[in-house]
Design an enzyme around this catalytic site. Structure first.
Site, mmCIF file in Angstrom:
data_model
loop_
_atom_site.group_PDB
_atom_site.id
_atom_site.type_symbol
_atom_site.label_atom_id
_atom_site.label_comp_id
_atom_site.label_asym_id
_atom_site.label_seq_id
_atom_site.Cartn_x
_atom_site.Cartn_y
_atom_site.Cartn_z
ATOM 1 N N LYS A 199 -18.394 -7.525 6.059
ATOM 2 C CA LYS A 199 -17.550 -8.256 6.514
ATOM 3 C C LYS A 199 -16.856 -7.408 7.766
ATOM 4 O O LYS A 199 -16.437 -6.083 7.490
ATOM 5 C CB LYS A 199 -16.449 -9.051 5.784
ATOM 6 C CG LYS A 199 -15.697 -8.159 5.086
ATOM 7 C CD LYS A 199 -14.375 -8.999 4.287
ATOM 8 C CE LYS A 199 -13.763 -7.817 3.803
ATOM 9 N NZ LYS A 199 -12.542 -8.670 3.257
ATOM 10 N N HIS B 163 0.785 -1.296 -0.042
ATOM 11 C CA HIS B 163 0.100 -0.055 0.179
ATOM 12 C C HIS B 163 0.915 1.241 -0.083
ATOM 13 O O HIS B 163 0.536 2.301 -0.773
ATOM 14 C CB HIS B 163 -0.880 0.065 1.185
ATOM 15 C CG HIS B 163 -1.913 -1.179 1.378
ATOM 16 N ND1 HIS B 163 -2.113 -1.785 2.319
ATOM 17 C CD2 HIS B 163 -3.054 -1.461 0.523
ATOM 18 C CE1 HIS B 163 -2.884 -2.633 2.102
ATOM 19 N NE2 HIS B 163 -3.651 -2.298 1.177
#
Length: 153
Positions: A41, A17
Site C-alpha cells: 500500500k 508513537h
C-alpha cells in the site's frame, strides 16, 4: 551495545508513537526508528517527509536514529546489528497481531527479541490510520500529533 529497532510506518507519527519511544529509549544504547516501506500500500505521506518529521520530533535525543528501510524487518535488524525489536501495544487485538509477528520473526531470526511496550491509557485510541482519516476530512489533528511534527503535515 544494546541496539533496538522500533519499526513502523509512522504515517504520520503520533503522540502514541512518541510515548513508546520515550519509554523505551532508556533501555538501549541505540534505538533506531525504522520507517518501513510497505510494498502492498502506498503511504499517505512520502517516506522522506516522515523521516523529516521524526528527525524534528527526536532532534534532542542522540541515542535515536531515524532510517527508512525495505524488506523483512528481521533482515533490517541484522543489517543494523539490532538484537531487539520494540513494538507498541494499544489493545488486545494489537497484542494478538504483534504476538503472531513476533513468533514468525523468532522463527526467522531467533537472536532478535521482541519487546512489547503497553501504551498509556490516554494514547490507546490514537492510531495513524484514524489520524489520516481526520486529516483527509480537514479535521484538527493537533491533539494527536507531536507539535514538532505539525509543520510537516
Amino acid at each position: 551495545m544494546k541496539i533496538a529497532l522500533f519499526p513502523g510506518s509512522f504515517d504520520p507519527v503520533t503522540k502514541a508513537h512518541v510515548d513508546i519511544v520515550k519509554r523505551s529509549v532508556g533501555l538501549f544504547d541505540k534505538l533506531y526508528i525504522g520507517i518501513g516501506a510497505n510494498s502492498t500500500k502506498p503511504g499517505f505521506l512520502p517516506i522522506e517527509k516522515r523521516e523529516q518529521m521524526l528527525r524534528a520530533v527526536f532532534q534532542d535525543e542522540p541515542r535515536i536514529h531515524i532510517i527508512a528501510y525495505e524488506g523483512l524487518t528481521v533482515n533490517f535488524c541484522k543489517s543494523i546489528n539490532a538484537t531487539f525489536m520494540v513494538r507498541g501495544i494499544r489493545t488486545v487485538s494489537d497484542f494478538e497481531y504483534e504476538k503472531a509477528i513476533a513468533q514468525m520473526n523468532h522463527a526467522l531470526a531467533p537472536d532478535i527479541e521482541s519487546i512489547f511496550i503497553v501504551s498509556k491509557p490516554g494514547y490507546s485510541s490514537i492510531s495513524s490510520t484514524i489520524v489520516r482519516e481526520i486529516m483527509k476530512h480537514n479535521g484538527d489533528v493537533s491533539q494527536f500529533i507531536p507539535s514538532a511534527a505539525l509543520p510537516y503535515l
